[in-house]
Design a protein around this motif. Structure first.
Motif, short mmCIF file in Angstrom:
data_model
loop_
_atom_site.label_atom_id
_atom_site.label_comp_id
_atom_site.label_asym_id
_atom_site.label_seq_id
_atom_site.Cartn_x
_atom_site.Cartn_y
_atom_site.Cartn_z
N VAL A 23 0.87 -1.16 0.00
CA VAL A 23 0.00 0.00 0.00
C VAL A 23 0.91 1.22 0.00
N THR A 24 0.57 2.17 -0.84
CA THR A 24 1.43 3.34 -0.91
C THR A 24 0.90 4.45 -0.03
N LYS A 25 1.83 5.13 0.61
CA LYS A 25 1.46 6.27 1.44
C LYS A 25 1.29 7.50 0.57
N PRO A 26 0.37 8.35 0.88
CA PRO A 26 -0.59 8.17 1.97
C PRO A 26 -1.69 7.22 1.54
N PHE A 27 -2.26 6.60 2.51
CA PHE A 27 -3.25 5.59 2.18
C PHE A 27 -4.47 5.76 3.07
N SER A 28 -5.52 5.19 2.62
CA SER A 28 -6.72 5.20 3.44
C SER A 28 -6.68 3.97 4.35
N PRO A 29 -6.80 4.18 5.63
CA PRO A 29 -6.74 3.05 6.56
C PRO A 29 -7.77 2.00 6.21
N ARG A 30 -8.87 2.46 5.67
CA ARG A 30 -9.89 1.48 5.33
C ARG A 30 -9.43 0.55 4.23
N GLU A 31 -8.71 1.16 3.32
CA GLU A 31 -8.19 0.33 2.25
C GLU A 31 -7.20 -0.68 2.80
N LEU A 32 -6.40 -0.21 3.73
CA LEU A 32 -5.45 -1.13 4.33
C LEU A 32 -6.16 -2.31 4.97
N VAL A 33 -7.24 -1.99 5.67
CA VAL A 33 -7.99 -3.06 6.31
C VAL A 33 -8.51 -4.05 5.27
N LEU A 34 -8.98 -3.49 4.18
CA LEU A 34 -9.48 -4.37 3.12
C LEU A 34 -8.38 -5.28 2.61
N ARG A 35 -7.24 -4.70 2.44
CA ARG A 35 -6.14 -5.51 1.92
C ARG A 35 -5.70 -6.56 2.91
N VAL A 36 -5.70 -6.16 4.17
CA VAL A 36 -5.36 -7.13 5.19
C VAL A 36 -6.32 -8.31 5.12
N GLU A 37 -7.57 -7.97 5.02
CA GLU A 37 -8.56 -9.04 4.95
C GLU A 37 -8.36 -9.90 3.72
N SER A 38 -8.10 -9.21 2.63
CA SER A 38 -7.91 -9.93 1.38
C SER A 38 -6.73 -10.88 1.44
N VAL A 39 -5.61 -10.36 1.86
CA VAL A 39 -4.41 -11.18 1.93
C VAL A 39 -4.60 -12.33 2.91
N LEU A 40 -5.20 -11.98 4.04
CA LEU A 40 -5.40 -13.00 5.05
C LEU A 40 -6.30 -14.10 4.51
N ARG A 41 -7.32 -13.69 3.84
CA ARG A 41 -8.26 -14.66 3.31
C ARG A 41 -7.56 -15.60 2.33
N ARG A 42 -6.86 -14.98 1.42
CA ARG A 42 -6.29 -15.85 0.40
C ARG A 42 -5.08 -16.61 0.89
N SER A 43 -4.51 -16.15 1.99
CA SER A 43 -3.33 -16.88 2.43
C SER A 43 -3.70 -17.99 3.39
N GLN A 44 -4.81 -17.87 4.04
CA GLN A 44 -5.13 -18.96 4.96
C GLN A 44 -6.21 -19.87 4.38
N ALA A 45 -7.05 -19.28 3.58
CA ALA A 45 -8.10 -20.11 3.00
C ALA A 45 -7.51 -21.04 1.97
N SER A 46 -6.96 -20.48 0.96
CA SER A 46 -6.43 -21.33 -0.09
C SER A 46 -5.13 -20.75 -0.59
N ALA A 47 -4.17 -20.84 0.27
CA ALA A 47 -2.90 -20.24 -0.09
C ALA A 47 -2.28 -20.89 -1.33
N PRO A 48 -1.98 -22.15 -1.25
CA PRO A 48 -1.29 -22.73 -2.38
C PRO A 48 -2.25 -23.29 -3.41
N ARG A 49 -3.51 -23.23 -3.10
CA ARG A 49 -4.44 -23.89 -4.00
C ARG A 49 -5.12 -22.89 -4.92
N PRO A 50 -4.87 -23.00 -6.18
CA PRO A 50 -5.43 -22.04 -7.12
C PRO A 50 -6.95 -22.09 -7.15
#
Lengths: 272, 272
Positions: A107-134
């Motif tokens: 995320v590039t500064k300056p950034f919207s904290p909300r966007e950061l939260v979204l990205r956190v959720e996104s990354v977290l989702r895809r990394s724990q849900a189906s990280a290696p599985r396409p």
DNA sequence: CCGTCGACGTCCGTGTTTCGTAAGGACCTC
DNA sequence: GAGGTCCTTACGAAACACGGACGTCGACGG
């Protein structure tokens, strides 16, 4: 690997020497239900991460002392923890490096904290849900076989099969209609898309398919021959019935969704 | 897009109820070659902005009557105009909100007018550089590859790849649909945007892409050839390596995370 | 203005894979 | 045992993927 976070929620480690930014981020993440820890430099981050492995790290690229990249590198060296980088806009070189090292997002500064939260959720989702599985897609399976039509892959007991186009299509067709018997004409129409042609073609391809699919091609257990009719895929090894070739009366064609009236009566005579 | 001509210069709207501040800012911006308009409250700002769309807005957070945040929101609702917020130091909450709403930058009072000018230039520069969307990147990765669609960058094991437009689009498409097989026709349609054309074009570009992406282009491990069908990106080594009955609970994860833009494939040429 | 260079699309020759068919033998049913 | 059905093998032809090379077009620099 992933430790299912008990009570609070996923743990996020925020690493930023700018107090303000860190506070803002922490606040938002907290409100989003994350358990946040916050440190201000690289060594502290590594220490904290070692003490209690976070589910995700939000990492500023510009840190006093140890470079953010270095921190990322070291974190990664320990285990596959997702990292989101905070970079100054225009710091393209750093961005490149971030990519190289293996940040999962940035995320590039300056950034919207909300966007950061979204990205956190996104990354977290895809990394724990189906990280290696396409994406498995809809799989067909029967016996020890698994067919992924989208990927055009087939496995037998886990090992990949090298099927040709025709073989694959044939097998897929069978798997889509398990337990039903099909005449050669029907197969030729459904799999080949022809309304005419030498029916022995079907025979040969069934044989080739058996050669790759059956444990013992001489005594097929999956692709059964229905004498005088054609072939049928037996998904489950019929329990009890020990008879190898049971000339038992074919089951009711009933009303299959596709080739209903395809029953061939007369003209199946290749004429030798 | 178009570089603001030196004559009139970019228009900046300064919104601040503090006359002194406004004057100082206006003075500096004028000297920096900007055409400055100056208003003292929210409604006036909206009216002015509506009358003549500014290239940038410098907005005080604390305004009489309408809140600065509200002004920002409304300005943003009309169009993507860059906004720089002026906040009192320590007004962390306001800063949070400012960022949330989507200010492009902020400056804390007291500030050096020169710094403000710098930020104005900076924001203006980057807002016209990437006018449509300053969206950060969401990364795609598979194998040793990493692709940043937004930045149009790709790396392989950390080293940046020099991909051409077509190669990049092709790779990106593959990464967005890993593990799936695509026919040449489909690729031509999805990546090239053509419904017709010589399919060997696809073949050639796949080869060129392999030349840059694969360790050994002769025996590809990422971009696999599916004989008689097309190509497929294999992210993982391939299933069925060791574990026979793995606890793989195949499921259907949504493909698109959220922020990832749909399947808009870059800026495509109109077709020669 | 011209020459160079890179990207792109097309074409061709080659080696390989796959397909369809034919033919002989084995098997099943009656 | 006869007739029909299925299996197996083999082989030529076609389809296919690949690498190399060429011509064109536009961007860039002298």
């Amino acid at each position: 690997m992933d430790t299912p976070p008990p009570g609070p929620g996923p743990r996020v480690l925020v690493v930023d020497d700018d107090r303000t930014v860190a506070e803002v981020v922490t606040g938002y993440l907290n409100r989003a239900g994350y358990e946040v820890e916050q440190v201000e430099d690289g060594p502290a981050a590594l220490e904290r991460a070692a003490a209690r492995k976070p589910d995700l790290v939000v990492l500023d690229l510009m840190l006093p002392g140890m470079d953010g990249l270095e921190v990322c590198r070291r974190l990664r060296a320990r285990g596959p923890v997702p990292v989101i980088m905070l970079t100054a806009r225009g710091d393209e070189d750093d961005r490149i490096l971030g990519l190289e090292i293996g940040a999962d997002d940035y995320v590039t500064k300056p950034f919207s904290p909300r966007e950061l939260v979204l990205r956190v959720e996104s990354v977290l989702r895809r990394s724990q849900a189906s990280a290696p599985r396409p994406r498995p897609g809809s799989l067909l399976r029967a016996g020890g076989l698994t067919v992924d039509p989208a990927a055009r892959r087939a496995t037998k007991n886990g090992t990949e099969l090298a099927l040709t186009v025709r073989e694959f299509d044939l097998l897929t067709f069978f798997l889509r209609h398990p337990g039903r018997a099909f005449g050669r004409e029907e197969l030729m129409r459904e799999v080949w898309g022809w309304d005419f042609g030498d029916l022995s073609t079907v025979t040969v391809h069934v044989r080739r398919l058996r050669g790759k699919v059956e444990d013992d091609p001489a005594t097929p257990r999956l692709v059964q021959t229905v004498w005088g009719v054609g072939y049928r895929l037996d998904a489950e090894p019929a329990p009890g019935s020990e008879t190898v070739h049971s000339p038992a009366p074919e089951q009711e064609p009933a009303s299959a969704p596709d080739l209903v009236d395809g029953d061939v009566h007369g003209e199946r005579a290749p004429r030798p």
